[in-house]
Design an enzyme around this catalytic site. Structure first.
Site, mmCIF file in Angstrom:
data_model
loop_
_atom_site.group_PDB
_atom_site.id
_atom_site.type_symbol
_atom_site.label_atom_id
_atom_site.label_comp_id
_atom_site.label_asym_id
_atom_site.label_seq_id
_atom_site.Cartn_x
_atom_site.Cartn_y
_atom_site.Cartn_z
ATOM 1 N N GLY A 1 -12.810 -0.734 -5.194
ATOM 2 C CA GLY A 1 -13.620 -1.831 -5.715
ATOM 3 C C GLY A 1 -13.425 -2.119 -7.179
ATOM 4 N N GLY B 1 -10.267 -2.629 -8.341
ATOM 5 C CA GLY B 1 -9.003 -3.343 -8.422
ATOM 6 C C GLY B 1 -9.234 -4.830 -8.635
ATOM 7 N N LYS C 1 2.271 -2.467 3.389
ATOM 8 C CA LYS C 1 1.072 -3.249 3.731
ATOM 9 C C LYS C 1 1.096 -3.680 5.191
ATOM 10 C CE LYS C 1 -1.520 -5.228 1.022
ATOM 11 N NZ LYS C 1 -2.922 -5.049 0.580
#
Length: 520
Positions: A16, A18, A164
Site C-alpha cells: 500500500g 507503492g 506479472k
C-alpha cells in the site's frame, strides 16, 4: 456499509505504499466503508510531506487505518495481517531491480502464491490483483481496441511482464476455491503524482537532450490511465465480487482512461509542461534497433559486463513505436467502471506534482543563446564543438557512425594495424573511383561531384601544421634540458607520472594495445 457501524469490514492493501497502492488507500479512506490495513516491506511508516494534509495521518491516529510490515515472501506475515479481513487488494512492487531475477520472482510470483494460500486459509472472501495490460503485448504487433479475448503472450521481452502474467494466472486460477473470489485488473500505462517510472524516466532522458527523438512514425496510439482511476477500478471490482457476479469472478479486465492519444503527443505534453523540449526528430525504428544491438555487441567485444538492460531497452522501443489501445466495455458493463478523472485533468495534476523536476525556466530563457557556453568555449567553439554538442543532429550522427565503423575496422576486426590501414585505403580508393564514374543523374536524383579543392591543402594549412610540429618538438627538447639541469622538480614529477602510467598500461595482462597494435 458506513464506517460507524458496530462491526466495520476490514480490507488489506498489500504494498500500500507503492505508486498505485497509495492512491488506492486514499480512495478507500475517502469512501469510509472499511478499516484499511496498509502493508509494506519497510519496518515503519514514513509519510511524505505531500501526505501531511491527506486522510492517512488522521486515519492512522483514529484507527481507521493501520500499518503493518509485511514481506510477501513470508507467508506467516501475510496470514497475520489477513486475519479477519474480508477483502484483499494485491498491488505488487514495480520498482524492483530487474537484474536480480531470483528476488523479482520471489516477490511477484512466489508472493502471489503466498497471498492466495493465505487468503484461502484466513477465509478471505475477495482478492483483487493489480496486473498490467502489457501481459497481452508481444512487442511485434499493434493492438487496436484489444479486449479480454486476447490471450497472454508465451514469450516476453520484459522480465516484469513475464512475472506479472504468471502472478495473474495464479490469482485467477484460485477463483472459487475455499470460498475465495478473485479477479485481475489490467491498467494500461499508469501515470500520476507519485509515479516512479514514466515521468522520472522522461526527465532523466530530457536533461541530456535524448527526448528530442521520436522513434518510428510518431503516429502510434496508446491508452494511458490516471492512477486515481486505477484505484477507483479496484473498488468497483471488489464491490462486484461482493455481489458474487459470475461474470466478474475469475476474470481479468482492461482499465484505461477511455481517451486514446498518440503516444508521442502524450509525452510531448508532459515534457512541455515541465519546461523541456518536445520530441521533433524522427528516427526509424530499425535504426534504433541496430544502435541497441551495436552497443550490446561493443560491450561484448571489449569484454565488459554484459549489457543486461538490452531486453528492457528493446521493450521500451516496442512500447514507443507500437499502437496499443484497449476496449474497456467489459469493465464498464460488469464492474461498473468509468473514469473519475479525465486525461486532461490527470496530466495537469501530474505536471504540477513534478514541478520540482521542471527545467529552471529563469535560466533557460534569460540566457543569451548567441553566447558561447563554458563547454563550447572549452572545446574551442569550432566544428568539433558543434558536432559534440549536437548543434546539427544529422552531422553528429553521421560522424558518430563513421567513428564506430573505424573503431571496428582498426581495433575489433582482428587484423594488424598495417593490414587494416591497407584494406581501408583500398576500400576508400574503390569508393572514390566508383563515385567518380557515376552518371550526373540517377532516377531523377542529381549526383554532386566532389570538388578537387576538397583534396587540396593550402599553403597556410601546411605552414600551420609544420609550425605546430616544430613547436611540439622544441617543447620536448626544452623539457629534456630542464631535466638535465636538475632544477625543475615540477617537470620531473610530471614526466615520471606520465611514463609510469604508460608503462603500467603496457604491462597489463592481455593488454588492449598488445593485442591490436603489434605489427606481425
Amino acid at each position: 456499509m458506513p464506517f460507524d457501524e458496530a462491526i466495520p469490514r476490514t480490507c488489506v492493501v498489500l504494498n500500500g505504499r507503492g505508486f498505485v497502492g497509495r492512491s488506492l488507500v486514499l480512495r478507500l479512506l475517502e469512501l469510509g466503508k472499511c478499516i484499511v490495513r496498509v502493508t509494506d516491506s519497510t519496518q515503519s511508516l514514513q509519510l511524505d510531506p505531500s501526505e501531511s494534509n491527506s486522510l492517512l495521518p488522521d486515519s492512522l491516529s483514529s484507527g481507521r487505518a493501520e500499518y503493518h510490515q509485511v514481506d510477501v515472501r513470508d507467508i506467516s506475515q501475510i496470514k497475520k495481517v489477513l486475519e479477519g479481513a474480508s477483502t484483499v487488494f494485491y498491488v505488487d512492487a514495480t520498482d524492483l531491480n530487474t537484474d536480480d531475477f531470483y528476488n523479482c520472482y520471489m516477490i511477484i510470483v512466489q508472493g502471489a502464491k503466498n497471498v492466495v494460500t493465505a487468503c484461502r486459509e484466513c477465509k478471505v472472501r475477495r482478492l483483487v490483483y493489480n496486473s498490467t495490460a502489457d501481459v497481452v503485448f508481444d512487442g511485434s504487433h499493434d493492438i487496436h481496441n484489444g479486449d479480454e479475448t486476447l490471450t497472454c503472450c508465451w514469450k516476453f521481452q520484459d522480465l516484469m511482464c513475464d512475472l506479472k502474467a504468471q502472478a495473474e494466472a495464479l490469482v485467477l486460477f484460485a477463483n472459487n476455491i475455499d470460498g475465495l473470489l478473485t479477479c485481475a485488473l489490467r491498467p494500461s500505462n499508469v501515470f500520476g503524482p507519485g509515479d516512479t517510472q514514466l515521468v522520472p524516466l522522461l526527465v532523466n532522458l530530457a536533461k541530456p537532450g535524448w527526448t528530442k527523438f521520436i522513434i518510428g512514425s510518431g503516429e502510434n496510439m496508446s491508452d494511458f490511465t490516471y492512477v486515481e482511476n486505477v484505484a477507483h477500478a479496484h473498488v468497483c471490482a471488489a464491490e462486484a465480487l461482493d455481489s458474487r457476479m459470475v461474470s466478474v469472478a475469475g476474470m481479468a479486465f482492461f482499465i484505461t482512461n477511455l481517451e486514446p492519444i498518440k503516444f508521442w503527443d502524450f509525452l510531448s505534453i508532459i515534457l512541455e509542461g515541465l519546461g523541456y523540449q518536445r520530441p521533433f526528430i524522427k528516427l526509424p525504428t530499425g535504426v534504433v534497433w541496430y544502435i541497441i544491438l551495436l552497443v550490446k555487441w561493443i560491450h561484448e567485444k571489449l569484454g565488459l559486463r554484459t549489457y543486461n538492460h538490452s531486453l528492457s531497452a528493446c521493450y521500451i522501443v516496442q512500447l514507443a513505436s507500437r499502437t496499443r489501445t484497449f476496449d474497456c466495455i467489459a469493465a464498464q458493463k460488469h464492474i461498473g467502471y468509468s473514469p473519475v478523472v479525465s486525461l486532461e485533468e490527470g496530466v495537469s495534476s501530474t505536471i504540477q506534482s513534478f514541478s520540482h523536476l521542471a527545467r529552471d525556466s529563469s535560466l533557460a530563457y534569460s540566457r543569451d543563446f548567441n553566447e558561447q557556453s563554458k563547454v563550447e568555449k572549452l572545446l574551442g567553439g569550432g566544428k568539433v564543438a558543434d558536432i559534440l554538442l549536437w548543434k546539427d543532429e544529422k552531422k553528429t550522427f553521421t560522424y558518430f557512425l563513421v567513428l564506430v565503423l573505424l573503431f571496428y575496422w582498426f581495433f575489433l576486426g582482428g587484423s594488424t594495424l598495417t593490414s587494416s590501414a591497407a584494406k581501408f585505403l583500398l576500400l576508400l580508393s574503390a569508393v572514390l573511383f566508383g563515385y567518380g564514374i557515376l552518371p550526373s543523374n540517377i532516377f531523377g536524383f542529381n549526383v554532386k561531384r566532389i570538388s578537387p579543392s576538397c583534396f587540396e591543402l593550402s599553403e597556410t594549412v601546411i605552414k600551420d601544421s609544420i609550425a605546430r610540429i616544430a613547436f611540439l618538438w622544441n617543447m620536448g627538447f626544452r623539457n629534456i634540458r630542464l631535466l638535465a639541469k636538475g632544477d625543475d622538480w615540477n617537470t620531473f614529477f610530471k614526466v615520471c607520472s606520465a611514463y609510469y602510467i604508460k608503462v603500467s598500461r603496457t604491462h597489463l595482462p592481455g593488454n588492449f594495445y598488445d593485442n591490436h597494435f603489434l605489427i606481425k
